[in-house]
Design a protein around this motif. Structure first.
Motif, PDB file in Angstrom:
ATOM      1  N   GLU A 145       2.739   0.182  -8.646  1.00  0.00           N
ATOM      2  CA  GLU A 145       3.383   1.377  -9.058  1.00  0.00           C
ATOM      3  C   GLU A 145       2.517   2.593  -9.454  1.00  0.00           C
ATOM      4  O   GLU A 145       2.993   3.691  -9.548  1.00  0.00           O
ATOM      5  CB  GLU A 145       4.280   0.975 -10.142  1.00  0.00           C
ATOM      6  N   LYS A 146       1.111   2.171  -9.631  1.00  0.00           N
ATOM      7  CA  LYS A 146       0.030   3.377  -9.979  1.00  0.00           C
ATOM      8  C   LYS A 146      -0.023   4.026  -8.587  1.00  0.00           C
ATOM      9  O   LYS A 146      -0.559   5.192  -8.537  1.00  0.00           O
ATOM     10  CB  LYS A 146      -1.073   2.591 -10.122  1.00  0.00           C
ATOM     11  N   PHE A 147       0.372   3.439  -7.449  1.00  0.00           N
ATOM     12  CA  PHE A 147       0.139   4.284  -6.110  1.00  0.00           C
ATOM     13  C   PHE A 147       1.271   5.299  -5.638  1.00  0.00           C
ATOM     14  O   PHE A 147       2.452   4.942  -6.224  1.00  0.00           O
ATOM     15  CB  PHE A 147      -0.263   3.248  -5.056  1.00  0.00           C
ATOM     16  N   LYS A 148       0.958   6.289  -5.063  1.00  0.00           N
ATOM     17  CA  LYS A 148       1.888   7.094  -4.385  1.00  0.00           C
ATOM     18  C   LYS A 148       2.486   6.485  -3.324  1.00  0.00           C
ATOM     19  O   LYS A 148       1.965   5.639  -2.654  1.00  0.00           O
ATOM     20  CB  LYS A 148       1.321   8.579  -4.245  1.00  0.00           C
ATOM     21  N   LYS A 149       3.804   7.137  -2.845  1.00  0.00           N
ATOM     22  CA  LYS A 149       4.289   6.606  -1.698  1.00  0.00           C
ATOM     23  C   LYS A 149       3.391   7.039  -0.454  1.00  0.00           C
ATOM     24  O   LYS A 149       2.798   8.005  -0.224  1.00  0.00           O
ATOM     25  CB  LYS A 149       5.616   7.636  -1.479  1.00  0.00           C
ATOM     26  N   ASP A 150       3.633   6.004   0.464  1.00  0.00           N
ATOM     27  CA  ASP A 150       2.884   6.220   1.810  1.00  0.00           C
ATOM     28  C   ASP A 150       1.342   6.135   1.634  1.00  0.00           C
ATOM     29  O   ASP A 150       0.516   6.394   2.693  1.00  0.00           O
ATOM     30  CB  ASP A 150       3.258   7.380   2.701  1.00  0.00           C
ATOM     31  N   SER A 151       0.794   5.474   0.580  1.00  0.00           N
ATOM     32  CA  SER A 151      -0.564   5.358   0.276  1.00  0.00           C
ATOM     33  C   SER A 151      -1.118   3.986   0.987  1.00  0.00           C
ATOM     34  O   SER A 151      -0.354   3.156   1.091  1.00  0.00           O
ATOM     35  CB  SER A 151      -0.761   5.596  -1.170  1.00  0.00           C
ATOM     36  N   LEU A 152      -2.397   4.021   1.220  1.00  0.00           N
ATOM     37  CA  LEU A 152      -2.834   2.833   1.759  1.00  0.00           C
ATOM     38  C   LEU A 152      -3.401   2.023   0.381  1.00  0.00           C
ATOM     39  O   LEU A 152      -4.210   2.595  -0.305  1.00  0.00           O
ATOM     40  CB  LEU A 152      -4.100   3.127   2.832  1.00  0.00           C
ATOM     41  N   ILE A 153      -2.974   0.611   0.743  1.00  0.00           N
ATOM     42  CA  ILE A 153      -3.216  -0.125  -0.454  1.00  0.00           C
ATOM     43  C   ILE A 153      -4.341  -1.211   0.181  1.00  0.00           C
ATOM     44  O   ILE A 153      -3.885  -2.023   1.104  1.00  0.00           O
ATOM     45  CB  ILE A 153      -2.155  -0.809  -1.335  1.00  0.00           C
ATOM     46  N   SER A 154      -5.703  -1.330  -0.247  1.00  0.00           N
ATOM     47  CA  SER A 154      -6.650  -1.963   0.345  1.00  0.00           C
ATOM     48  C   SER A 154      -7.543  -2.702  -0.911  1.00  0.00           C
ATOM     49  O   SER A 154      -7.263  -2.163  -1.925  1.00  0.00           O
ATOM     50  CB  SER A 154      -7.553  -1.491   1.250  1.00  0.00           C
ATOM     51  N   PRO A 155      -8.172  -3.436  -0.711  1.00  0.00           N
ATOM     52  CA  PRO A 155      -9.081  -3.871  -1.991  1.00  0.00           C
ATOM     53  C   PRO A 155      -9.859  -2.733  -2.447  1.00  0.00           C
ATOM     54  O   PRO A 155     -10.205  -2.983  -3.789  1.00  0.00           O
ATOM     55  CB  PRO A 155     -10.258  -5.148  -1.231  1.00  0.00           C
ATOM     56  N   GLU A 156     -10.356  -2.057  -1.396  1.00  0.00           N
ATOM     57  CA  GLU A 156     -11.049  -0.705  -2.093  1.00  0.00           C
ATOM     58  C   GLU A 156     -10.359  -0.072  -2.961  1.00  0.00           C
ATOM     59  O   GLU A 156     -10.775   0.658  -4.108  1.00  0.00           O
ATOM     60  CB  GLU A 156     -11.646   0.091  -0.955  1.00  0.00           C
ATOM     61  N   THR A 157      -9.106   0.562  -2.716  1.00  0.00           N
ATOM     62  CA  THR A 157      -8.206   1.167  -3.524  1.00  0.00           C
ATOM     63  C   THR A 157      -7.540   0.417  -4.804  1.00  0.00           C
ATOM     64  O   THR A 157      -7.540   1.106  -5.472  1.00  0.00           O
ATOM     65  CB  THR A 157      -7.045   1.732  -2.617  1.00  0.00           C
ATOM     66  N   LEU A 158      -7.557  -0.807  -4.589  1.00  0.00           N
ATOM     67  CA  LEU A 158      -7.187  -1.692  -5.837  1.00  0.00           C
ATOM     68  C   LEU A 158      -8.070  -1.670  -6.695  1.00  0.00           C
ATOM     69  O   LEU A 158      -8.056  -1.732  -7.855  1.00  0.00           O
ATOM     70  CB  LEU A 158      -6.814  -2.996  -5.421  1.00  0.00           C
TER      71      LEU A 158
END
Length: 150
Positions: A86-99
């Motif tokens: 839920e910390k991420f915005k809509k249509d954002s890429l979620i990868s190990p780097e962004t996590l």
């Protein structure tokens, strides 16, 4: 009924065996302890599981101490649940780097598995090493996409 009327049930109390009281009793002389040796002595005998100088059986087994057997090819994953996204915005890429940037995981070298606890409201583009079937259906139902990193 008075206190002196109380009696235990028939056969519930058994008299103890009196050993070492002569040959007639069947437990005379050595009193069932055999002849000589550690077990025949007063206060003699050994502790439970004693094996006379051998390494005791329970110390030979690896699972009673430490971690036991560790599979040589075991992979240790970071477990991330959908409700943590839920910390991420809509249509954002979620990868190990962004996590890692959002401090959900600590080290990007360790693989990530996405699990299905929680609900997805925004569409995410997810790139992880492994994903549960439940999490995949929730993300795709919300309009997102899933990519597996090899």
């Amino acid at each position: 009924m008075e206190l002196h009327d109380l009696k235990s049930n028939e056969g519930s109390k058994k008299k103890r065996k009196r050993v070492g009281r002569g040959p007639a009793a069947g437990q005379g002389k050595t009193a069932g302890r055999g002849t000589k040796g550690q077990g025949a002595r007063t206060g003699g005998g050994t502790r439970l599981y004693h094996q006379g100088g051998n390494l005791p059986f329970f110390r030979r087994l690896p699972f009673l101490r430490g971690k036991g057997f560790t599979p040589i090819n075991q992979v240790d994953y970071y477990e991330v649940n959908i409700d943590q996204l839920e910390k991420f915005k809509k249509d954002s890429l979620i990868s190990p780097e962004t996590l890692s940037e959002k401090r959900i995981i600590k080290d990007i070298r360790k693989p990530v598995v996405l699990l299905g606890r929680g609900d997805v409201e925004a569409a995410f583009n997810v790139k992880v090493h492994r994903i549960s079937r439940n999490a995949k259906t929730k993300i795709e139902a919300a309009g997102g996409s899933v990519e597996i990193i090899e």
